[in-house]
Design a protein around this motif. Structure first.
Motif, PDB file in Angstrom:
ATOM      1  N   LEU A 105       0.855  -1.201   0.000  1.00 19.63           N
ATOM      2  CA  LEU A 105       0.000   0.000   0.000  1.00 19.63           C
ATOM      3  C   LEU A 105       0.884   1.241   0.000  1.00 19.63           C
ATOM      4  CD1 LEU A 105      -3.219   0.876   1.986  1.00 19.63           C
ATOM      5  CD2 LEU A 105      -1.237   2.390   2.147  1.00 19.63           C
ATOM      6  N   SER A 132      -8.209   8.610   3.339  1.00 14.84           N
ATOM      7  CA  SER A 132      -7.166   7.593   3.436  1.00 14.84           C
ATOM      8  C   SER A 132      -6.062   8.042   4.383  1.00 14.84           C
ATOM      9  CB  SER A 132      -6.554   7.349   2.050  1.00 14.84           C
ATOM     10  OG  SER A 132      -7.425   6.582   1.268  1.00 14.84           O
ATOM     11  N   MET A 133      -5.242   7.078   4.799  1.00 20.74           N
ATOM     12  CA  MET A 133      -4.084   7.401   5.642  1.00 20.74           C
ATOM     13  C   MET A 133      -3.197   8.393   4.882  1.00 20.74           C
ATOM     14  SD  MET A 133      -3.130   3.664   7.230  1.00 20.74           S
ATOM     15  CE  MET A 133      -3.467   2.686   5.766  1.00 20.74           C
ATOM     16  N   ASP A 144     -12.586  -2.907   1.313  1.00 20.91           N
ATOM     17  CA  ASP A 144     -11.268  -3.456   1.687  1.00 20.91           C
ATOM     18  C   ASP A 144     -11.015  -3.388   3.192  1.00 20.91           C
ATOM     19  OD1 ASP A 144     -11.279  -0.639   0.575  1.00 20.91           O
ATOM     20  OD2 ASP A 144      -9.447  -0.607   1.773  1.00 20.91           O
ATOM     21  N   LEU A 145     -11.746  -2.526   3.907  1.00 19.75           N
ATOM     22  CA  LEU A 145     -11.618  -2.339   5.357  1.00 19.75           C
ATOM     23  C   LEU A 145     -10.272  -1.649   5.704  1.00 19.75           C
ATOM     24  CD1 LEU A 145     -12.898  -5.831   6.626  1.00 19.75           C
ATOM     25  CD2 LEU A 145     -14.220  -3.708   6.441  1.00 19.75           C
ATOM     26  N   HIS A 182      -2.671  -0.259  -4.175  1.00 23.41           N
ATOM     27  CA  HIS A 182      -2.761  -1.290  -3.132  1.00 23.41           C
ATOM     28  C   HIS A 182      -2.912  -2.644  -3.848  1.00 23.41           C
ATOM     29  CE1 HIS A 182      -3.198  -3.102   0.643  1.00 23.41           C
ATOM     30  NE2 HIS A 182      -4.320  -2.575   1.077  1.00 23.41           N
ATOM     31  N   VAL A 235     -12.688   3.996   2.276  1.00 23.79           N
ATOM     32  CA  VAL A 235     -12.794   5.187   3.135  1.00 23.79           C
ATOM     33  C   VAL A 235     -12.751   6.477   2.311  1.00 23.79           C
ATOM     34  CG1 VAL A 235     -11.807   4.092   5.178  1.00 23.79           C
ATOM     35  CG2 VAL A 235     -10.279   5.163   3.509  1.00 23.79           C
ATOM     36  N   ASN A 272      -8.784   6.628  -5.093  1.00 28.40           N
ATOM     37  CA  ASN A 272      -7.560   6.513  -4.302  1.00 28.40           C
ATOM     38  C   ASN A 272      -6.750   5.279  -4.715  1.00 28.40           C
ATOM     39  OD1 ASN A 272      -8.943   4.337  -3.272  1.00 28.40           O
ATOM     40  ND2 ASN A 272      -9.443   5.291  -1.317  1.00 28.40           N
TER      41      ASN A 272
HETATM   42  N1  NVA Z   1      -7.469   3.870   0.989  1.00 31.23           N
HETATM   43  C1  NVA Z   1      -7.177   3.389   2.309  1.00 31.23           C
HETATM   44  C2  NVA Z   1      -6.959   1.921   2.286  1.00 31.23           C
HETATM   45  C3  NVA Z   1      -6.702   1.294   3.624  1.00 31.23           C
HETATM   46  C4  NVA Z   1      -6.433  -0.181   3.535  1.00 31.23           C
HETATM   47  C5  NVA Z   1      -5.951   4.076   2.859  1.00 31.23           C
HETATM   48  O1  NVA Z   1      -4.982   4.260   2.098  1.00 31.23           O
HETATM   49  O2  NVA Z   1      -5.938   4.473   4.018  1.00 31.23           O
END
Ligand code: NVA
Ligand code: CP
Length: 341
Positions: A128, A233-234, A269-270, A133, A230, A164
């Motif tokens: 990721l 994202s992070m 995907d959680l 991902h 989400v 994303n």
């Molecule tokens: N798009 C999310 C995926 C988390 C598995 C992220 O990058 O935070």
């Protein structure tokens, strides 16, 4: 399968025409796990997990996959490495390559994946980053492959939400396996133009239709599967307020589900933010494949790790290795010339 794997897995597109075979192989590993838990396919192999961001599924499924294939995984938070004190990413890759057989890297930035790959002499596997991902999408394709009886052709997957990392890898992966794909994102949040172009280029070879729209209803209409992720994202946390406003309406709920085909299945995907991108009744409902999808991370990881770390076994297309009790290195330690001196 091609005679040898690509040097690294930075984008799911790196798997090229081998992706469909890797998904089938993941399904074999899933069946094999019901019979027994351990194999020797990766005996003597070690995987480093260099993570700059949080993880539940990816970390655990990598560690369990390596254990169950007879290998070993070492988790390395970037906070604990000298990386956090200024050692360069390329130097880290150069050094880790002297110890381990591959490096799975969860990075803040896609360019950092490239920097690690430039220094490493073993495969760097994208666990990721802000752009892709890939391991997630191998598991997603396995989930749909099983739900649809082993066929992608003539099916349509609709992604609702942020263009994303997950959306980008889904578009590319769908294009590779011939699955029609549409993403509905608010204006300004669609996948980057170069990802859209690459997906369309790959789709031209497989016959898939790949599209982007701003209308969740148009994307969902008649879809065989709906997918969301989400809104924040992070790494995007500073944009939270603007994103909450932009994505309101890009939610998989009962009303959107009603637009899709009667047999529609739902993926995420959680981790999920219940009530935002997906409602409780949908994620916990009868059309949800989310928990199967999470389990499939393990089986997908096994297939991809085998592909990179035991290439001769995988390329022969042999069934899951028999339990012989004899542990052999199935392929020599792969070394290549460092790309950075
Ligand atoms: N798009 C999310 C995926 C988390 C598995 C992220 O990058 O935070
Ligand atoms: N889906 C996924 O990658 O989850 P983690 O962030 O928990 O690894």
């Amino acid at each position: 399968m091609r005679p040898s794997p690509p040097p690294d897995l930075l984008s799911i597109a790196d798997l090229g025409p081998d992706l469909a075979a890797i998904v089938r192989r993941a399904s074999e590993w899933k069946a094999e796990r019901r019979r027994r838990r351990t194999a020797v396919a990766l005996a003597g192999r070690t995987l480093a997990l260099v993570f700059e961001k949080s993880s539940t599924r990816t970390r655990v499924s990598f560690e369990v996959a390596m254990y169950e294939l007879g290998g070993h995984a070492i988790f390395l938070s970037s906070r604990d490495l000298q990386l956090g004190r200024g050692e360069t990413i390329a130097d880290t890759g150069r050094v880790l390559s002297r110890y381990v057989d591959a490096i799975a890297y969860r990075a803040m930035r896609h360019d950092d994946e490239r920097a690690l790959a430039a220094g490493a002499t073993v495969p760097v596997l994208n666990a990721l980053d802000d752009r892709e991902h890939p391991f997630q999408v191998v598991a997603d394709l396995l989930t749909l492959y099983e739900a649809w009886g082993g066929r992608f052709g003539g099916r349509r997957l609709a992604f609702i939400g942020d263009g994303n990392n997950v959306c980008n890898s889904l578009a590319l992966g769908a294009a590779l396996v011939g699955l029609d794909f549409v993403a509905a994102s608010p204006a300004g949040y669609a996948s980057p133009p170069e990802v859209q172009q690459e997906a369309k280029r790959l789709a031209a070879a497989s016959g898939a239709r790949i599209e982007w729209t701003t209308s969740p209803e148009a994307a969902a209409r008649g879809a065989d599967a709906l997918y969301t992720d989400v809104w924040v994202s992070m790494g995007d946390e500073a944009e939270t307020d603007a994103r909450m406003r932009a994505f309101d309406g890009y939610r998989i709920d009962a009303a959107l589900l009603a637009q899709a085909a009667p047999h529609v299945r739902v993926l995420h995907d959680l981790p999920a933010h219940r009530g935002l991108e997906i409602t409780d009744d949908v994620i916990d409902g009868p059309q949800s494949l989310v928990w199967e999808q999470a389990e499939n991370r393990l089986h997908a990881n096994k297939a991809v790790l085998e592909y990179f770390l035991a290439p001769r076994l995988a390329s022969r297309g042999r069934a899951v290795p028999r339990r012989t009790g004899i542990v052999r290195r199935s392929a020599p330690h792969r070394r290549r010339r460092p790309r950075v001196r």
